[in-house]
Scaffold this motif. Sequence first.
Motif, PDB file in Angstrom:
ATOM      1  N   ILE A   6      29.550 -32.504  73.845  1.00 39.36           N
ATOM      2  CA  ILE A   6      29.544 -32.774  72.274  1.00 39.36           C
ATOM      3  C   ILE A   6      29.003 -34.019  72.005  1.00 39.36           C
ATOM      4  O   ILE A   6      27.894 -34.108  71.246  1.00 39.36           O
ATOM      5  CB  ILE A   6      31.136 -33.123  71.763  1.00 39.36           C
ATOM      6  N   GLN A   7      28.986 -35.029  73.000  1.00 41.25           N
ATOM      7  CA  GLN A   7      28.515 -36.166  72.910  1.00 41.25           C
ATOM      8  C   GLN A   7      26.841 -36.202  72.738  1.00 41.25           C
ATOM      9  O   GLN A   7      26.357 -36.830  71.854  1.00 41.25           O
ATOM     10  CB  GLN A   7      28.861 -37.048  74.058  1.00 41.25           C
ATOM     11  N   SER A   8      26.249 -35.228  73.425  1.00 39.55           N
ATOM     12  CA  SER A   8      24.902 -35.163  73.566  1.00 39.55           C
ATOM     13  C   SER A   8      24.432 -34.437  72.397  1.00 39.55           C
ATOM     14  O   SER A   8      23.363 -34.253  72.197  1.00 39.55           O
ATOM     15  CB  SER A   8      24.446 -34.892  74.911  1.00 39.55           C
ATOM     16  N   ASN A   9      25.175 -33.793  71.630  1.00 41.97           N
ATOM     17  CA  ASN A   9      24.816 -32.976  70.538  1.00 41.97           C
ATOM     18  C   ASN A   9      24.557 -33.734  69.085  1.00 41.97           C
ATOM     19  O   ASN A   9      25.485 -34.297  68.650  1.00 41.97           O
ATOM     20  CB  ASN A   9      25.800 -31.841  70.468  1.00 41.97           C
ATOM     21  N   PRO A  10      23.178 -33.710  68.682  1.00 40.87           N
ATOM     22  CA  PRO A  10      23.154 -34.437  67.525  1.00 40.87           C
ATOM     23  C   PRO A  10      23.805 -34.229  66.368  1.00 40.87           C
ATOM     24  O   PRO A  10      24.077 -34.873  65.535  1.00 40.87           O
ATOM     25  CB  PRO A  10      21.443 -34.347  67.438  1.00 40.87           C
ATOM     26  N   VAL A  11      24.205 -32.865  66.306  1.00 42.32           N
ATOM     27  CA  VAL A  11      25.009 -32.467  65.092  1.00 42.32           C
ATOM     28  C   VAL A  11      26.478 -32.444  65.310  1.00 42.32           C
ATOM     29  O   VAL A  11      27.022 -33.176  64.420  1.00 42.32           O
ATOM     30  CB  VAL A  11      24.836 -30.961  64.866  1.00 42.32           C
ATOM     31  N   LEU A  12      27.240 -32.191  66.329  1.00 38.14           N
ATOM     32  CA  LEU A  12      28.432 -32.459  66.566  1.00 38.14           C
ATOM     33  C   LEU A  12      29.120 -33.883  66.683  1.00 38.14           C
ATOM     34  O   LEU A  12      29.867 -34.354  66.485  1.00 38.14           O
ATOM     35  CB  LEU A  12      28.864 -31.661  67.720  1.00 38.14           C
ATOM     36  N   ASN A  13      28.132 -34.722  67.515  1.00 36.09           N
ATOM     37  CA  ASN A  13      28.461 -35.965  67.742  1.00 36.09           C
ATOM     38  C   ASN A  13      28.920 -36.780  66.853  1.00 36.09           C
ATOM     39  O   ASN A  13      29.869 -37.687  66.619  1.00 36.09           O
ATOM     40  CB  ASN A  13      27.530 -36.735  68.490  1.00 36.09           C
ATOM     41  N   PRO A  14      28.221 -36.726  65.404  1.00 36.87           N
ATOM     42  CA  PRO A  14      28.780 -37.569  64.264  1.00 36.87           C
ATOM     43  C   PRO A  14      30.001 -37.208  63.636  1.00 36.87           C
ATOM     44  O   PRO A  14      30.977 -38.126  63.437  1.00 36.87           O
ATOM     45  CB  PRO A  14      27.619 -37.363  63.212  1.00 36.87           C
ATOM     46  N   ILE A  15      30.287 -35.843  64.057  1.00 37.00           N
ATOM     47  CA  ILE A  15      31.784 -35.264  63.554  1.00 37.00           C
ATOM     48  C   ILE A  15      32.740 -35.751  64.634  1.00 37.00           C
ATOM     49  O   ILE A  15      33.905 -36.390  64.198  1.00 37.00           O
ATOM     50  CB  ILE A  15      31.615 -33.814  63.217  1.00 37.00           C
ATOM     51  N   PHE A  16      32.515 -35.379  65.726  1.00 35.65           N
ATOM     52  CA  PHE A  16      33.723 -35.359  66.729  1.00 35.65           C
ATOM     53  C   PHE A  16      33.700 -36.820  67.472  1.00 35.65           C
ATOM     54  O   PHE A  16      34.499 -37.032  68.495  1.00 35.65           O
ATOM     55  CB  PHE A  16      33.902 -34.370  67.310  1.00 35.65           C
ATOM     56  N   GLY A  17      32.438 -37.490  67.603  1.00 31.83           N
ATOM     57  CA  GLY A  17      32.133 -38.527  68.549  1.00 31.83           C
ATOM     58  C   GLY A  17      33.350 -39.547  68.710  1.00 31.83           C
ATOM     59  O   GLY A  17      33.614 -39.990  69.666  1.00 31.83           O
ATOM     60  N   THR A  18      34.067 -39.645  67.487  1.00 30.15           N
ATOM     61  CA  THR A  18      35.063 -40.623  67.568  1.00 30.15           C
ATOM     62  C   THR A  18      36.282 -40.532  68.627  1.00 30.15           C
ATOM     63  O   THR A  18      37.155 -41.367  69.190  1.00 30.15           O
ATOM     64  CB  THR A  18      35.695 -41.275  66.085  1.00 30.15           C
ATOM     65  N   MET A  19      36.236 -38.944  68.402  1.00 34.24           N
ATOM     66  CA  MET A  19      37.802 -38.492  69.550  1.00 34.24           C
ATOM     67  C   MET A  19      37.251 -38.580  71.034  1.00 34.24           C
ATOM     68  O   MET A  19      38.135 -38.172  71.472  1.00 34.24           O
ATOM     69  CB  MET A  19      38.029 -37.202  68.890  1.00 34.24           C
ATOM     70  N   ILE A  20      36.192 -38.786  71.251  1.00 39.19           N
ATOM     71  CA  ILE A  20      35.802 -38.621  72.611  1.00 39.19           C
ATOM     72  C   ILE A  20      36.091 -39.624  73.239  1.00 39.19           C
ATOM     73  O   ILE A  20      36.000 -41.178  73.066  1.00 39.19           O
ATOM     74  CB  ILE A  20      34.347 -38.434  72.569  1.00 39.19           C
ATOM     75  N   ASN A  21      36.631 -39.462  74.727  1.00 38.35           N
ATOM     76  CA  ASN A  21      36.929 -40.582  75.661  1.00 38.35           C
ATOM     77  C   ASN A  21      35.677 -40.830  76.229  1.00 38.35           C
ATOM     78  O   ASN A  21      35.223 -40.050  77.303  1.00 38.35           O
ATOM     79  CB  ASN A  21      38.288 -40.105  76.394  1.00 38.35           C
ATOM     80  N   GLU A  22      35.078 -42.061  76.022  1.00 36.53           N
ATOM     81  CA  GLU A  22      33.747 -42.414  76.759  1.00 36.53           C
ATOM     82  C   GLU A  22      33.822 -42.225  78.308  1.00 36.53           C
ATOM     83  O   GLU A  22      32.895 -41.845  79.017  1.00 36.53           O
ATOM     84  CB  GLU A  22      33.490 -43.774  76.256  1.00 36.53           C
ATOM     85  N   GLU A  23      34.975 -42.653  78.905  1.00 34.42           N
ATOM     86  CA  GLU A  23      35.058 -42.747  80.431  1.00 34.42           C
ATOM     87  C   GLU A  23      35.213 -41.270  80.973  1.00 34.42           C
ATOM     88  O   GLU A  23      34.748 -41.234  82.004  1.00 34.42           O
ATOM     89  CB  GLU A  23      36.502 -43.348  80.585  1.00 34.42           C
ATOM     90  N   ARG A  24      35.650 -40.502  80.102  1.00 41.27           N
ATOM     91  CA  ARG A  24      36.019 -39.119  80.822  1.00 41.27           C
ATOM     92  C   ARG A  24      34.750 -38.125  80.646  1.00 41.27           C
ATOM     93  O   ARG A  24      34.428 -37.424  81.409  1.00 41.27           O
ATOM     94  CB  ARG A  24      37.179 -38.606  80.008  1.00 41.27           C
ATOM     95  N   ALA A  25      33.869 -38.449  79.549  1.00 39.51           N
ATOM     96  CA  ALA A  25      32.881 -37.451  79.141  1.00 39.51           C
ATOM     97  C   ALA A  25      31.990 -37.439  80.474  1.00 39.51           C
ATOM     98  O   ALA A  25      31.554 -38.422  80.881  1.00 39.51           O
ATOM     99  CB  ALA A  25      32.126 -38.052  77.963  1.00 39.51           C
ATOM    100  N   VAL A  26      31.391 -36.279  80.707  1.00 41.23           N
ATOM    101  CA  VAL A  26      30.656 -35.917  81.841  1.00 41.23           C
ATOM    102  C   VAL A  26      29.192 -35.652  81.120  1.00 41.23           C
ATOM    103  O   VAL A  26      28.913 -34.678  80.484  1.00 41.23           O
ATOM    104  CB  VAL A  26      31.031 -34.706  82.713  1.00 41.23           C
TER     105      VAL A  26
END
Lengths: 634, 326
Positions: free
Chosen positions: A512-532
């Motif tokens: 999700i993080q590397s997706n230019p469309v999805l990241n603005p929407i869900f980016g805040t819910m992402i745990n930076e530490e965990r994202a692979v």
Amino acid sequence: MVIEREILPYLEWLLFGPQGVGALFVFIFLVAIVALLAIAGSYLVASIRYGPVEGFYSVAQTIADGVPDLVRLSPRRVAAMAYLAIKESIRRKVLVAFVVFAVLLLYAGWFLDVKSDHPARLYLSFVVTATNYLVLLLALFLSTFSLPNDIKNRTIYTIVTKPVRASEIILGRTLGFVVVGSILLAAMGLFSYGFVVRNLSHQHQLDADPEEILAALERDGFWEGQTTLDRLHRHTVRIDKSQLETLGAVTTEIERGHWHTVRLVQEGQRRRFVLSGPQGDLQARVPIYGKLRFLSRSGGPGTGVNVGNEWTYRQYIEGGTLAAAIWTFDGITPEKFPDGLPLELNIRIFRTHKGDIEKGVMGTLLVKCPDRGRRIHSSTPRNFYAREFVIDRQLIPRKLEAIDSETSTVTEVDLFDLVDNGKIEVWLQCAERGQYFGMAQADVYLRAANRPFWLNFVKGYLGIWLQMVLIIAFGVAASTFLSGPIGMISTLGAVILGFSSQFVVGVMEGAIQSNPVLNPIFGTMINEERAVPGGGPIESLIRLVTQKNVMIDLDLPKAAELTVKSLDAVLMAAMMAITRMMPDFRYFHTADYLAYGYNIGGDLIAQQVTVALGYVLVLTVAGYFCLKVREVGT
Amino acid sequence: MSVSTGQAGNTDQQAASSTAAETSSEVVIETRGLTKVYRDFWGRQKVRALKALDLQVYRGEIFGLLGPNGSGKSTTIKLLLGLLFPTSGQAIVFGRDATDVENKQRVGYLPEESYLYRFLNAEETLDFYGRLFNMPAKQRRARVAELIELVGLGWAKRRQLKEYSKGMARRIGLAQALINDPELVLLDEPTTGLDPIGTRQMKDLILELKARGKTVLMCSHLLADVQDVCDRIAILHQGELKELGRVDTLLTVQDVTQIRARGLPKEAEDEIRAVIARHGGELLAMEHPTTTLEELFLHIVREAEAHPGRRATGLARPAEKAPAAQ
Ligand SMILES: Nc1ncnc2c1ncn2[C@@H]1O[C@H](COP(=O)(O)OP(=O)(O)O)[C@@H](O)[C@H]1O
Ligand SMILES: [Mg+2]
């Protein structure tokens, strides 16, 4: 160390959970979703087959029939089905598993490292892991092949034409395999226990003539020496005459995770020293945890430092600064701790320079009263050397030196003078500049008591047992609609997903993080530490083929890249949804508790049992409906 | 299946006719437009095994489903047991849908082949099925012993079923079908795999079940079996019902009269010929009957059991020990 995950008290876990949503509600929510999906799916199938109205009727009828079938069970019929499952297991030679296990143990002695620093950990991890895998494999085979075989051989004809409910077939099978598995597990457990105890037990002698030692005791009041070399190690011993006389025994230094006690016995005219067998290697400590907070390097409240590729669970404090880790312990009473506070420290070290490897890194330790208004609220610091991967024991004695804040002099106080309302603070600092101490809440604790080791062993095996029950329930449910091999692979997949749920979530968040469309929407819910990083399955495949590592750009046309990334995000979300349905098998893996000698707490066991029960219940119901709507006569 | 079990151990026709009157009008099995299409994994149609079957079976009768291999007999029985779900139409047993668990309390089923657990012995098998009927231990023990006696497997009751011959497996299969003393017995090819004695015992048993007021639905492709025991039959061909009715009416040849007598002198035969000619009838045959091989075989076996070691006397010769031939 071992307990990297905080165990909440049972009711708190059930009702509130770590994020405020209790396990019970998560369970109800998930069950509701699965049930709705299942009903919608079956209505779709039924309406294609029978038309929309008839379809609705047949789905409703099936559900309505299900209620009495699931509630009114006949114990005799369930027992009969269980008996059949047991007979069948015996015919399928499950005892071979035990033979494999026994052979494994017989040869293990050759492969397990005799020079290990912690033989008890090694042996315990080995037996528990071996038992775990064997039993789970066995459960997998038994449960997934049984029902499909019955359908293939058509023996099911003579069963379902009797007044047996599908629920009784499912439950009976589950029960039968659980009985077989339990017997095997119990046998393996007994065998393992014997194996561990036998392999650890050894005897030493004092490496000196008893007369000499006695003479030294008379002359100097103490004797210092070593034991004989047995099992590739020896212990240093210091016998204090006064201690020997008052306590009747002294203990040797700890070596390889154990010590021995030394007694003086009178044999006729002669007196000699007798050493006990190893002690302290098989134990079940009950830790009391405190609440941890950090002070930053300037001494203000703050967090520790992250020293790189480390999990935030553990934070680091810098040496030679004011940074400190402070644990507040509650419920400290003289009745509970008459001899002082038995602290156990288990500190990670991050070195920016080599320092003195042998000695470890120096730190200071002191206790403070949470009420800073008192005239005397802090003990004097005492030094200790932290060594990595070693549990350091520090007894904070009743009689302490403390600082009188008015006169700035040192006076002697009782430990409990520093306790306010049952609360006391333990401060840890790193004393060497350029070195860091890493600590998490569970790394420093008070050791309240020792529980019997065998009981802990039983509890550890209970964890394996529950895993086995889960796998059997999964396998039996899968076998109601899948053929043997496919059912087995699916169950295995479920288990692996259950073991790696963290990773699946991480990959999804990375995608999700590397997706230019999805990241603005869900980016805040992402745990930076965990994202692979590196994307989901499709992106990974592209990277694999084009030999691009996970850090560089994918270098595809914009539209193609977006498509790939979006598909990946959807795939991973679906996978995560499945993962969320799976039990977290790590929850049941308590081998480390056993090996490291921690008591497996009642809360953890209660949680394990609850989770397992919940799954067994749901799986039985699911299996019931699958079998019920299945046309077995073809 | 010991021969002593039935008063019905006389000749078949006698027994059948003497009890035929007990058939009531209560419908036990009813099918309405029952249709079954076997589909493959992808839902594509493979075989239309049964086409809109309408049937009624009454309490107390022996109903035979007759037809060549693959005509849909087993399919019908499986639909009646809820082992298969109808593609369309209804299968109703005891007034309820065939899949209803309650029905199974009152039904016994002998599958086409003995699909039993090969690692159990005869006693364990029956005990297991008894448990499935929730029978208490004491009742179960008595019933198991009784049934093992009935099917004549007392000598092999401790042997695992994998050691059984086909006929023995068939017998234990029958015993499990009767464990609950069912009101309705569904027998799929009950006589296949049985030796002639077993076949006869099976037929006697079916008649005995009828005598005790049970309803029997059996299917077979062996015409003789069906003819011997069934009150009514349905003939299926490629899933379609071709004929339905009472065996005696279906088989009576209305314009032929048969006279049989014993101990008639030669002169009397000539007189009879004259009488037939006088009434304008045509004499089709007047001869000494041959018996069937089945009768001969059974006679020899019974003789051998009564007098071990002696060679049996032929059946056609007027021997006083021979039972009345036909
Ligand atoms: N499980 C099945 N899948 C596909 N076709 C089947 C299946 N069982 C039976 N059939 C077909 O249905 C027809 C009727 O079979 P069946 O009822 O077993 O006949 P029988 O009268 O010999 O008992 C046959 O053509 C058979 O090939
Ligand atoms: Mg058939």
